[in-house]
Design an enzyme around this catalytic site. Structure first.
Site, PDB file in Angstrom:
ATOM      1  CG  ASP A  35      -1.732   1.243   1.358  1.00 44.93           C
ATOM      2  OD1 ASP A  35      -2.062   1.645   2.492  1.00 44.93           O
ATOM      3  OD2 ASP A  35      -2.038   1.835   0.303  1.00 44.93           O
ATOM      4  CG  ASP A 219      -3.534   4.486  -2.260  1.00 44.18           C
ATOM      5  OD1 ASP A 219      -4.500   4.843  -1.576  1.00 44.18           O
ATOM      6  OD2 ASP A 219      -2.793   3.535  -1.968  1.00 44.18           O
TER       7      ASP A 219
HETATM    8  C1  M90 Z   1     -10.668   6.524   0.085  1.00 35.54           C
HETATM    9  S1  M90 Z   1      -9.406   5.439   0.323  1.00 35.54           S
HETATM   10  C2  M90 Z   1     -10.243   3.880   0.332  1.00 35.54           C
HETATM   11  C3  M90 Z   1      -9.241   2.760   0.298  1.00 35.54           C
HETATM   12  N1  M90 Z   1      -9.891   1.461   0.381  1.00 35.54           N
HETATM   13  C4  M90 Z   1     -10.186   0.797  -0.734  1.00 35.54           C
HETATM   14  O1  M90 Z   1      -9.912   1.182  -1.854  1.00 35.54           O
HETATM   15  C5  M90 Z   1     -10.815  -0.575  -0.498  1.00 35.54           C
HETATM   16  C6  M90 Z   1      -9.723  -1.634  -0.616  1.00 35.54           C
HETATM   17  C7  M90 Z   1     -10.322  -2.969  -0.275  1.00 35.54           C
HETATM   18  C8  M90 Z   1     -10.341  -3.371   1.050  1.00 35.54           C
HETATM   19  C9  M90 Z   1     -10.892  -4.605   1.384  1.00 35.54           C
HETATM   20  C10 M90 Z   1     -11.403  -5.435   0.381  1.00 35.54           C
HETATM   21  C11 M90 Z   1     -11.386  -4.996  -0.944  1.00 35.54           C
HETATM   22  C12 M90 Z   1     -10.859  -3.775  -1.273  1.00 35.54           C
HETATM   23  O2  M90 Z   1     -11.782  -0.828  -1.538  1.00 35.54           O
HETATM   24  C13 M90 Z   1     -12.850   0.000  -1.591  1.00 35.54           C
HETATM   25  O3  M90 Z   1     -13.033   0.894  -0.807  1.00 35.54           O
HETATM   26  N2  M90 Z   1     -13.676  -0.256  -2.635  1.00 35.54           N
HETATM   27  C14 M90 Z   1     -13.440  -1.378  -3.520  1.00 35.54           C
HETATM   28  C15 M90 Z   1     -14.694  -2.146  -3.790  1.00 35.54           C
HETATM   29  C16 M90 Z   1     -15.800  -1.196  -4.270  1.00 35.54           C
HETATM   30  N3  M90 Z   1     -17.024  -1.949  -4.534  1.00 35.54           N
HETATM   31  C17 M90 Z   1     -16.062  -0.143  -3.200  1.00 35.54           C
HETATM   32  C18 M90 Z   1     -14.813   0.633  -2.924  1.00 35.54           C
HETATM   33  C19 M90 Z   1      -8.242   2.853   1.439  1.00 35.54           C
HETATM   34  O4  M90 Z   1      -8.571   3.207   2.537  1.00 35.54           O
HETATM   35  N4  M90 Z   1      -7.020   2.423   1.072  1.00 35.54           N
HETATM   36  C20 M90 Z   1      -5.942   2.343   2.060  1.00 35.54           C
HETATM   37  C21 M90 Z   1      -5.299   0.982   2.035  1.00 35.54           C
HETATM   38  C22 M90 Z   1      -6.356  -0.111   2.155  1.00 35.54           C
HETATM   39  C23 M90 Z   1      -7.005  -0.123   3.522  1.00 35.54           C
HETATM   40  C24 M90 Z   1      -7.977  -1.280   3.667  1.00 35.54           C
HETATM   41  C25 M90 Z   1      -7.305  -2.612   3.372  1.00 35.54           C
HETATM   42  C26 M90 Z   1      -6.648  -2.631   2.033  1.00 35.54           C
HETATM   43  C27 M90 Z   1      -5.681  -1.456   1.893  1.00 35.54           C
HETATM   44  C28 M90 Z   1      -4.936   3.436   1.766  1.00 35.54           C
HETATM   45  O5  M90 Z   1      -4.305   3.224   0.515  1.00 35.54           O
HETATM   46  C29 M90 Z   1      -5.663   4.754   1.785  1.00 35.54           C
HETATM   47  O6  M90 Z   1      -4.726   5.770   1.507  1.00 35.54           O
HETATM   48  C30 M90 Z   1      -5.178   7.041   1.613  1.00 35.54           C
HETATM   49  C31 M90 Z   1      -6.554   7.327   1.699  1.00 35.54           C
HETATM   50  C32 M90 Z   1      -6.954   8.642   1.810  1.00 35.54           C
HETATM   51  N5  M90 Z   1      -6.030   9.657   1.864  1.00 35.54           N
HETATM   52  C33 M90 Z   1      -4.726   9.357   1.788  1.00 35.54           C
HETATM   53  C34 M90 Z   1      -4.265   8.068   1.678  1.00 35.54           C
END
Ligand code: M90
Length: 329
Positions: A35, A219
């Site tokens: 990540d 990202d």
């Molecule tokens: C608006 S950041 C949303 C983003 N999390 C996603 O992208 C998740 C990923 C996921 C998780 C679990 C199962 C499947 C997919 O997936 C979805 O949110 N979606 C996919 C599926 C879709 N149907 C709905 C939307 C997020 O927090 N990432 C962070 C890393 C992430 C955290 C959760 C575990 C996986 C890794 C990170 O990089 C965010 O960094 C920043 C965010 C905002 N300012 C700066 C940096």
């Protein structure tokens, strides 16, 4: 020295990308999510409540002869999607793609939120953001890449994420054969902890790029391409059946639609995301309604070039020169 690790989509929607990481002696191999949007390496462990850890591969520091407790250190992190985790800290040897960091801070989870409990395909994250974003207290720790950089042939890594096929994270070298186009470089802003940059313009469906710049982050840990409403509207105005679906919290459309491509300018190059990369997946198994890979960033307050955008390119995260390189794939 260099490292090279394969990475695979977690499911048919390319929701996450999974990379095997070896921790400890003897090696304990865990599937982790790399990540670039965060800066902590944390894992499900022998300290994670059994009910939460069920179905996950876990790290047991007590079974590693090289594990050492970092006494007094704790961590706690919340992600953009409101998922969270927290715990204490060990140091141990961590090997990725054949490259070992001897004394890497391995953050052991004593608490994980529901999303992580349910997401059994991963056992934690490898943060590849800037060290300033690390959440260990009282003394923040370095990322695996930051620890590795000084020993790597070049202080950079590349991400080659692919739709429904094996891709790679390479450390210390650039395999230009992975790309079709020239690598265009642009300054990276690491001040917030992630890889910030500015795209110089965009276009829909192969039209000429406009000069409307877009500042955002590259990202690997975010699934979607999240951009301002005006750009999202300009794109979906070309998609007859597109509409906002409250329950899906995003734009959906008929899966049979022939989606236009989306292009953005960066480092003097144009990166074009093909229409089929922008059709993420049916909203449910067998549904003829599909969820868009491009969605609004309005609720987040930051634009995110997540996996949907990264899949169209070979991306160079160049720490040494504080810059990002993008090449069309
Ligand atoms: C608006 S950041 C949303 C983003 N999390 C996603 O992208 C998740 C990923 C996921 C998780 C679990 C199962 C499947 C997919 O997936 C979805 O949110 N979606 C996919 C599926 C879709 N149907 C709905 C939307 C997020 O927090 N990432 C962070 C890393 C992430 C955290 C959760 C575990 C996986 C890794 C990170 O990089 C965010 O960094 C920043 C965010 C905002 N300012 C700066 C940096």
């Amino acid at each position: 020295q260099t490292g090279s690790a394969n990475t695979n989509p977690s499911d048919s929607a390319d929701d996450e990308y999974i990379t095997s990481v070896s921790i400890g002696t003897p090696a304990q191999v865990l599937p982790l999510d790399f990540d670039t949007g965060s800066s902590d390496l944390w894992v499900f462990s022998s300290e994670t409540p059994k009910s939460s850890a069920s179905g996950h591969v876990t790290y047991s520091p007590s079974k590693s002869s090289t594990a050492k407790k970092l006494s007094g250190s704790t961590w706690s992190i919340e992600y953009g999607d409101k998922s969270s985790s927290s715990g204490d800290v060990y140091t141990d040897v961590v090997t990725i793609g054949g490259f070992s960091v001897k004394t890497q801070a391995v953050e052991s989870a004593t608490k994980v939120s529901t999303q992580f409990v349910q997401d059994t395909v991963i056992s934690g994250l490898v943060g590849l953001g800037f060290d300033i974003g690390n959440q260990v207290s009282p003394r923040p720790q370095k990322t695996w890449f930051s620890n590795a950089a000084s020993s790597l042939a070049e202080p950079l890594f590349t991400a080659d994420l692919r739709h429904q096929e094996t891709g790679s994270y390479n450390f210390g070298f650039i395999d230009t054969s992975l790309a079709k186009g020239t690598i265009g470089y642009t300054p990276a802003d690491g001040s917030e902890g992630y890889w910030g940059f500015t795209a110089t313009g965009y276009s829909v469906g192969g039209a000429q790029l406009n000069r409307n710049s877009i500042t955002g982050i590259a990202d690997t840990g975010t699934t979607l391409l999240l951009l301002p409403d005006n750009i999202v509207d300009a794109y979906y105005n070309n998609v007859e059946s597109a509409e906002y679906d409250d329950s899906q919290e995003g734009v959906v459309f008929d899966c049979s639609e022939d989606l236009p491509s989306f292009s953005f300018g960066v480092g003097g190059q144009t990166i074009t995301i093909s229409g089929d990369l922008l059709n993420l997946t049916p909203i449910e198994e067998g549904s003829s309604t599909c969820f868009g890979g491009l969605q609004s960033s309005a609720d987040i307050g930051i634009n995110i070039f997540g996996d949907v955008a990264l899949k169209a390119a070979l991306v160079v995260f160049d720490l040494g020169n504080e810059r990002l390189g993008w090449a069309q794939k």
